[in-house]
Design a protein around this motif. Sequence first.
Motif, PDB file in Angstrom:
ATOM      1  N   UNK A   1       4.781   5.210 -15.147  1.00 24.89           N
ATOM      2  CA  UNK A   1       3.878   5.671 -14.157  1.00 24.89           C
ATOM      3  C   UNK A   1       2.531   6.337 -14.565  1.00 24.89           C
ATOM      4  N   UNK A   2       2.323   6.888 -15.997  1.00 25.68           N
ATOM      5  CA  UNK A   2       1.082   7.210 -16.439  1.00 25.68           C
ATOM      6  C   UNK A   2       0.244   5.997 -16.487  1.00 25.68           C
ATOM      7  N   UNK A   3       0.831   5.005 -17.125  1.00 26.91           N
ATOM      8  CA  UNK A   3      -0.072   3.895 -17.280  1.00 26.91           C
ATOM      9  C   UNK A   3      -0.498   3.226 -16.214  1.00 26.91           C
ATOM     10  N   UNK A   4       0.380   3.244 -14.910  1.00 24.86           N
ATOM     11  CA  UNK A   4      -0.043   2.618 -13.587  1.00 24.86           C
ATOM     12  C   UNK A   4      -1.075   3.322 -13.036  1.00 24.86           C
ATOM     13  N   UNK A   5      -0.823   4.657 -13.045  1.00 22.72           N
ATOM     14  CA  UNK A   5      -1.873   5.410 -12.365  1.00 22.72           C
ATOM     15  C   UNK A   5      -3.285   5.460 -13.161  1.00 22.72           C
ATOM     16  N   UNK A   6      -3.306   5.098 -14.382  1.00 20.92           N
ATOM     17  CA  UNK A   6      -4.594   5.004 -15.139  1.00 20.92           C
ATOM     18  C   UNK A   6      -5.277   3.900 -14.750  1.00 20.92           C
ATOM     19  N   UNK A   7      -4.390   2.868 -14.666  1.00 19.47           N
ATOM     20  CA  UNK A   7      -4.927   1.665 -14.433  1.00 19.47           C
ATOM     21  C   UNK A   7      -5.497   1.497 -12.963  1.00 19.47           C
ATOM     22  N   UNK A   8      -4.856   1.987 -12.061  1.00 22.10           N
ATOM     23  CA  UNK A   8      -5.071   2.199 -10.608  1.00 22.10           C
ATOM     24  C   UNK A   8      -6.353   2.786 -10.423  1.00 22.10           C
ATOM     25  N   UNK A   9      -6.436   4.067 -11.098  1.00 21.73           N
ATOM     26  CA  UNK A   9      -7.939   4.725 -11.119  1.00 21.73           C
ATOM     27  C   UNK A   9      -9.140   3.803 -11.679  1.00 21.73           C
ATOM     28  N   UNK A  10      -8.889   3.178 -12.851  1.00 17.93           N
ATOM     29  CA  UNK A  10      -9.828   2.550 -13.375  1.00 17.93           C
ATOM     30  C   UNK A  10     -10.318   1.245 -12.679  1.00 17.93           C
ATOM     31  N   UNK A  11      -9.388   0.702 -11.687  1.00 19.03           N
ATOM     32  CA  UNK A  11      -9.775  -0.291 -10.801  1.00 19.03           C
ATOM     33  C   UNK A  11     -10.722   0.075  -9.889  1.00 19.03           C
ATOM     34  N   UNK A  12     -10.239   0.887  -9.198  1.00 23.41           N
ATOM     35  CA  UNK A  12     -11.084   1.821  -8.317  1.00 23.41           C
ATOM     36  C   UNK A  12     -12.501   2.434  -8.821  1.00 23.41           C
ATOM     37  N   UNK A  13     -12.553   3.055  -9.844  1.00 21.30           N
ATOM     38  CA  UNK A  13     -13.864   3.420 -10.475  1.00 21.30           C
ATOM     39  C   UNK A  13     -14.786   2.358 -10.726  1.00 21.30           C
ATOM     40  N   UNK A  14     -14.198   1.266 -11.395  1.00 22.63           N
ATOM     41  CA  UNK A  14     -15.120  -0.125 -11.654  1.00 22.63           C
ATOM     42  C   UNK A  14     -15.533  -0.704 -10.401  1.00 22.63           C
ATOM     43  N   UNK A  15     -15.075  -0.724  -9.290  1.00 23.33           N
ATOM     44  CA  UNK A  15     -15.043  -1.259  -8.056  1.00 23.33           C
ATOM     45  C   UNK A  15     -16.011  -0.361  -7.389  1.00 23.33           C
ATOM     46  N   UNK A  16     -15.731   0.842  -7.054  1.00 21.34           N
ATOM     47  CA  UNK A  16     -16.497   1.645  -6.046  1.00 21.34           C
ATOM     48  C   UNK A  16     -17.696   2.458  -6.752  1.00 21.34           C
TER      49      UNK A  16
END
Length: 671
Positions: free
Chosen positions: A513-528
Amino acid sequence: PITKRPNVDFNLNNAQKTLCDQFAVATLSGFGIDHLPLAKAAAAALIHYGKETQKTALPHIRSIQLEQSSDFIALDPVTRRNLELIEPLFEHGTSLFQLINDCQTAMGGRLLRRTLMQPLRDSAVLDERLDAAQALLQGYHEAPVRLVLKEISDIERVLSRVALGSARPRDLVQLRQACAQVPYLRHALKPIIDARQSLLLMHLNEELGDFHGLHQRLMSAIVEHPPVLLRDGNVIAEGFDDELDELRKIRDHAGQFLIDLEIKERELSGISTLKIGYNRVSGYYIELTRAQADQAPERYIRRQTLKNAERYITPELKAFEDKVLSSESRALAREKMLFEMLLDELRQDIGNLQMMSSAIAQVDLAANFAHQARLNNWARPEFSPEIGVKIKAGRHPVVESLSKTAFTPNDTVLDFSRRMAIITGPNMGGKSTFMRQTALIALLAYCGSYVPAESAVLGPIDRIFTRIGSADDLSTGKSTFMVEMTETSQILHHATSQSLVLMDEVGRGTSTYDGLSLAWACVLDLTKRIKCLCLFATHYFELTELGKESGIENYHVTAKELNGNLILLHKVQHGPASQSHGLQVAKLAGIPANVIKEAQNRLRILEKQQQQASHAVQNDLFAQSNAPEVVERIIEVEKDAPALALLKELDVDSLTPREALQQLYMLKDCL
């Protein structure tokens, strides 16, 4: 210290002060510095540092070239390592440099290495390099050019040794041979020059210069095959210096001179038994027996008396002795003086020689790019002012060269509306290879090389980042996850909208869950926020839900299961993957069958638990989002109903089709 004392004097000569002025002007124009004395002091400090460390003059440093970071695509050490630009990750591997470095000269190889480490961003310069490679390709001109270049040694290093006064005789032979090859190189380039197919090659052809006079000078001065060291002698060719020739003649023909002198003295003295000899104590002498001593001419000077003989010396023999005994050392001293004179002459023309060396390196680089394009069937890339990467049928150059089977090409499309590609699929399916090949194709294009693809259109790129692989750093006490997060932090802090980012398996070093949350946030930051061009490979299938967001697309690498065996197709297609095939990959790796079976059982249990948890969460959400009367009707359902108890005890995975049908009838009867 320099900022406090901008007028500091380092005792530089006039040429070095002029160099400082040139550097200062370039610095002012390049960075907008408005303090001219400070810029001059910085240049003086650079030259002074070189003088102090080398303890000699530096005549080969004739200019200071200003480089700005904005001129190149930035590649940090992590990216260079992950892309295996210069050194492979493993001992048995192959780097990109090792693969494409077929330059015929050492200068060309060094230029290729620098080019891979610092790709250019100026598309006009890159198009000139590509024009040169294309001109060489069209008429098969790279082959004769490379044949000539193969005969040219590392004159760049030779010129440095000439300037520092440390050149050896064979260095001048290498320089002589390079001067001899320049006309042949110009002849090999002549068809391109006459057709005006490449402005770059036309310019380099002029910079090659004409060194016929220097070649003739070195031909007359240095023997064809000199010894390694100057102190071994016989370096300067015969006929170059009369005094040296005379000293060598005395040294090499002393025996004949003594024979002639002995015959002459016998005739003059009338003593037929007269002998001329030599020893280390007495030197050269004329020997007569005791009986003949009374017949010795008056010009004979007694040197030594023996029991049965008398030894004499004459002025002529004494002069010859002085010449012979000193001729060897005098010849070596004369050769050293003549060699230093040659080095002084070369230093006067070192600027033109350095220009020739640089031109040869650039011709070699262009010919090597043409050779690689023909050998590997590469295509010419195109540059666009619009941000994006559009590659058709791209291939990984290193993997393709080492693979025994046909490489599966893939397309890459990243643009303003599709900046992020989330890639899912099984391990060994080709996700990392696909990501790396995209970066290598872009990097080769910005080096001015043809690329391994059917076509490639590239927009502006300022940096390439990679977060690939996992390893701890024991020397600094960093865990695998800490190293991963440090690299990710660098990307999130420094990436821009023109950066190309490769991220592989972010968040796998910690809990799910920690890894998924970090990956999710990184994708959004890189995109938005950053809005960079990004390839994001992951095994978190939950991230594919982000494909609904603007600018994010889902891709997957294809694989098929046949009779329980996994077949990897290495083809990248649009859409998310259905599963990761982790157990099948483990089976391919040789994991024992009993371990695989136990893993399959545990996987079924975990998937069932996840489904139950998912249903429970959905029911809770449904209950919270509906009206109170609806909630009451749900609560009124009998929890002890026979059908519900039967469903809870039912093991669906272990049922045969017939048993499943029977259970269905039983459930119907319970209603």
